[in-house]
Design an enzyme around this catalytic site. Sequence first.
Site, short mmCIF file in Angstrom:
data_model
loop_
_atom_site.label_atom_id
_atom_site.label_comp_id
_atom_site.label_asym_id
_atom_site.label_seq_id
_atom_site.Cartn_x
_atom_site.Cartn_y
_atom_site.Cartn_z
N ASP A 9 -7.95 -3.55 -1.92
CA ASP A 9 -7.09 -4.53 -2.60
C ASP A 9 -7.78 -4.86 -3.93
O ASP A 9 -8.91 -4.43 -4.18
CB ASP A 9 -6.95 -5.80 -1.73
N SER A 10 -7.10 -5.68 -4.74
CA SER A 10 -7.71 -6.11 -6.00
C SER A 10 -8.82 -7.14 -5.76
O SER A 10 -9.68 -7.32 -6.61
CB SER A 10 -6.64 -6.72 -6.90
N CYS A 72 -2.80 -3.66 -0.60
CA CYS A 72 -2.32 -4.24 -1.86
C CYS A 72 -0.87 -3.79 -2.05
O CYS A 72 -0.60 -2.61 -2.24
CB CYS A 72 -3.20 -3.73 -3.00
N GLU A 147 -7.91 -16.49 -6.34
CA GLU A 147 -9.17 -15.84 -6.73
C GLU A 147 -10.09 -16.82 -7.46
O GLU A 147 -11.29 -16.65 -7.49
CB GLU A 147 -8.89 -14.61 -7.61
N CYS A 179 2.63 -10.02 -0.84
CA CYS A 179 1.32 -9.85 -1.49
C CYS A 179 0.29 -10.25 -0.43
O CYS A 179 0.45 -11.27 0.24
CB CYS A 179 1.22 -10.77 -2.70
N HIS A 181 -2.49 -11.51 -0.59
CA HIS A 181 -3.18 -12.79 -0.77
C HIS A 181 -2.40 -13.95 -0.12
O HIS A 181 -2.99 -14.98 0.22
CB HIS A 181 -3.31 -13.12 -2.26
#
Length: 267
Positions: A9-10, A72, A147, A179, A181
């Site tokens: 993932d990012s 992701c 984040e 997403c 997140h």
Amino acid sequence: MKPCLGIFDSGLGGFTVLSQVLARYGPVSCVYLADTARVPYGEKKSSEIRKIAKEVVQWLSDQNISAVLIACNTTNSLALDVVENVSRVPVFGLIEAAGRMVKENRVGVLATPATTASNAYRKMILSFRPGTQVFEQPCPEFVPLIEGGKLCRDELRICALKYLKPLLEAEVESIIYGCSHYPLLETILREILPEDVRLVDPAIGMASQLDGILGIPKCSVMTRDLLSNTRICVTSDPSGFASRAKALMGECPDIEVVSLTSQACFF
Ligand code: DGL
């Protein structure tokens, strides 16, 4: 040789996927890559997301993995073909898993701007359930806030109210975390949503597709030991990532900094 999953993932979002996998199978071997040097992905151009996907999967392919889990959605929606072309092992995506989980006729999707612009969720859901009404809502502020370590802040609630309003007006019966997140926002979202709106986490569906690779599910609760066979790698800011990961999961193993290109990398 024991199977090893490559998960990427990012940033922190992929932990929601990792958690579902470990909760189902116990402490299986995983390499988790967070591309922290380039988070967030969700507002990047398609060409950049595709270029990054190639680098990430080339790197993961060198780690002796048995499968790639695209944790992701942004990469899944814009670069699935890139991942599948580069990977030498089976690839699992969240969007197809989500498509299989939809049961309702009016479905909302919360996702990054890049994911909603691609319409990947709408196309996938319609391929499983033609006639479904799909409402895709871009949420540009969520990932930068998460984040940035602002999980408990009022700002997140204000954003959630703004993003959920159109979906509530559309009278959706379920909302997909489009997403990885966003499952981290479950408490905030649940406070705002009527009880009968189902929240769908594609990671649960994805984890259930891994029986063929990982064997019989063990159904464990998330404990510190579950991460004992997970290698966590980032592309920058290991200490910042470690403290955010610890805040989320209560524990975080040592973190390696890796370079996705062949050049030496100094941090
Ligand atoms: N967690 C990722 C996703 O599922 C990426 C979010 C981002 O970096 O913007 O889309």
